[in-house]
Write a protein that holds these residues in place. Structure first.
Motif: not given
Length: 483
Positions: A438-467
């Motif tokens: 469920t989204p936080p009190e601040s709303g959905e703008s910065n929220w990513v939904p998950t499935d309450p019945k399963g595990k999940f993973e997060i992939l961070a992407r950096f396009y044009g990475p700097k040193p």
């Protein structure tokens, strides 16, 4: 005394061995309940079949991964030497492995066996930018394209060549890509300038400027066939059952053996997979192979969970080894090296490989929270992204189903990025993201939904990475559980 003691010790040893055989049967794991404990070999032939089934699955993972993607294309009436495109940002209907929901995806699939060399025309990076690579069906990267590739953003005509092709027949002006397989594909990502509707439309328009056609038809100005997959289920998720070997058999039947892989010929014959013959396993063989591929997944999952952290004192990992990176650059020609374990693990969680891993884009994966506990879809988490993320283009955080490594089905969106319209930024330029059912009190703008019945993973992407990403003068800490 010795006569009494010897039988007594033998009885203890025999009892211990019997107890161990009950817990250490092939496919079991003493550290956790195994998914393969049902299988027990009746004889040495079955034991060998089981063991070779495991090794075949690990070895063939990238090829099966490719075959499943092509089969998904065929199901929506696509074919070789055509381009499947998603002219809308990806949603959960795209069930490929860890795809990017913040770019426009298009994938040309090549087959040179009957028509000869295939041309892939990449436009110059004027009104758009491509990030991607051309690969064999083994997902060996032949070259990268776009500003980070051979054409350096000037555009060019890439030529996918069949095995043994006479290069003296090739006209001037082509970027030659010598493949050791007839089949292959390219993953092209049209990068957005922003997440606005206008910039999405511009990225789609730029995508349609690519061309794919046989070299033999170059003088005819042939039209490129685009297959729109946006509103269709495109499922290339890996199923760890006997169908895995059925997909492998398809490739074995149509592609020549690579010299480096000939040791697998007899191994696969044991499983019933042989060029020119039908793969038709009986019920018992199917049972054994199903157990074998599950054991392979279990082993590769263990590898996946065992990487050292990228940032000190965090759980963010980059799941490709330096050895694998060197092999991708040289088409697996590094002496005394053939990293099939890391390769197998990688293609359980992704498709595609850049020729130069980690240069045009960089990826980090998070499987557990700050306390080391698996990310649970029924809980809520917070991730603080510090200001001044070291990228030239954009960064993103995307959620996937931990078991399948695909988008979580039936969710409104899969991630948030620096280009997400309406993303809230803190006064210091940092961003707080939230993950949970469920989204936080601040709303959905910065929220990513998950499935309450399963595990999940997060992939961070950096396009044009700097040193300062690589030297870690900028650091991303772990996600923290908030409830």
């Amino acid at each position: 005394m010795k006569k009494i003691l010897f039988p007594f010790l033998f009885l203890i040893l025999l009892t211990a061995c019997n107890q161990r055989s009950k817990t250490d049967s092939p496919g079991s794991n003493n550290e956790k309940d195994s998914i393969t404990t049902a299988f027990k070999p009746n004889n040495i032939k079955e034991q060998i079949l089981y063991q070779r089934g495991i090794e075949a699955a690990i070895w063939s993972m990238p090829a099966v991964n490719y075959q499943l993607m092509f089969d998904a294309l065929a199901k929506i009436n696509g074919d070789y030497n055509q381009v499947v495109i998603w002219p809308k940002l990806l949603d959960w209907k795209n069930q490929t492995l860890t795809p990017n929901p913040d770019v426009i995806y298009l994938m040309p699939f090549f087959n040179t066996e009957k028509v000869g060399p295939i041309v892939l025309e990449i436009p110059p990076a004027d009104k758009g930018v491509f990030n991607g690579s051309v690969m064999t069906y083994w997902q060996n990267a032949l070259e990268d394209v776009g500003p980070g590739g051979v054409d350096k953003g000037k555009g060019g005509k890439y030529l996918f060549l069949p095995p043994g092709y006479d290069k003296s027949k090739i006209p001037a002006g082509y970027i030659q890509l010598q493949s050791d397989t007839y089949r292959g594909y390219a993953l092209l990502r049209s990068v957005l300038k922003s997440g606005s509707a206008a910039d999405v439309a511009a990225a789609v328009s730029y995508s349609k400027r690519i061309k794919v056609y046989p070299l033999s038809e170059a003088s005819k100005n042939p039209a490129t066939v685009f297959i729109d997959a946006s509103e269709k289920i495109y499922d290339s998720s890996i199923h760890y059952d006997v169908s895995f070997y059925e997909s492998l058999n398809k490739i074995i039947q149509v592609e020549p053996w690579l010299e480096r892989d000939k040791a697998m010929i007899d191994q696969l014959k044991t499983l019933g997979i042989e060029r020119g013959k039908t793969f038709n396993p009986d019920a018992r063989t199917k049972e054994i192979l199903a157990s074998a591929v599950k054991a392979a997944k279990e082993y590769l999952d263990l590898n996946y969970e065992s990487f050292s952290p990228f940032f000190k004192d965090t759980h963010w990992v980059f799941p490709a080894t330096p050895e694998f990176g060197k092999n991708i650059k040289t088409n697996f020609q590094v002496a005394d090296s053939y990293p099939v374990d890391n390769r197998g693990m990688i293609y359980t969680i992704i498709f595609f490989s850049a020729k130069h891993i980690g240069e045009s884009q960089y990826y980090l994966m998070q499987l557990v929270d700050k306390d080391g506990n698996p990310l649970d879809g029924s809980s809520s988490y917070k991730l603080h992204v510090p200001a001044n993320v070291p990228v030239k283009q954009y960064w993103s955080m995307t959620v996937y189903n931990r078991d399948t490594h695909t988008f979580i089905r039936n969710q409104k969106w899969a991630g948030r990025s620096s280009q997400t319209p309406g993303l809230k930024t803190n006064s210091d330029g940092s961003v707080d993201l939230y993950f949970g059912p469920t989204p936080p009190e601040s709303g959905e703008s910065n929220w990513v939904p998950t499935d309450p019945k399963g595990k999940f993973e997060i992939l961070a992407r950096f396009y044009g990475p700097k040193p300062n990403l690589y030297d870690q003068s900028w650091k991303l800490n772990d996600v923290e559980k908030v409830k």
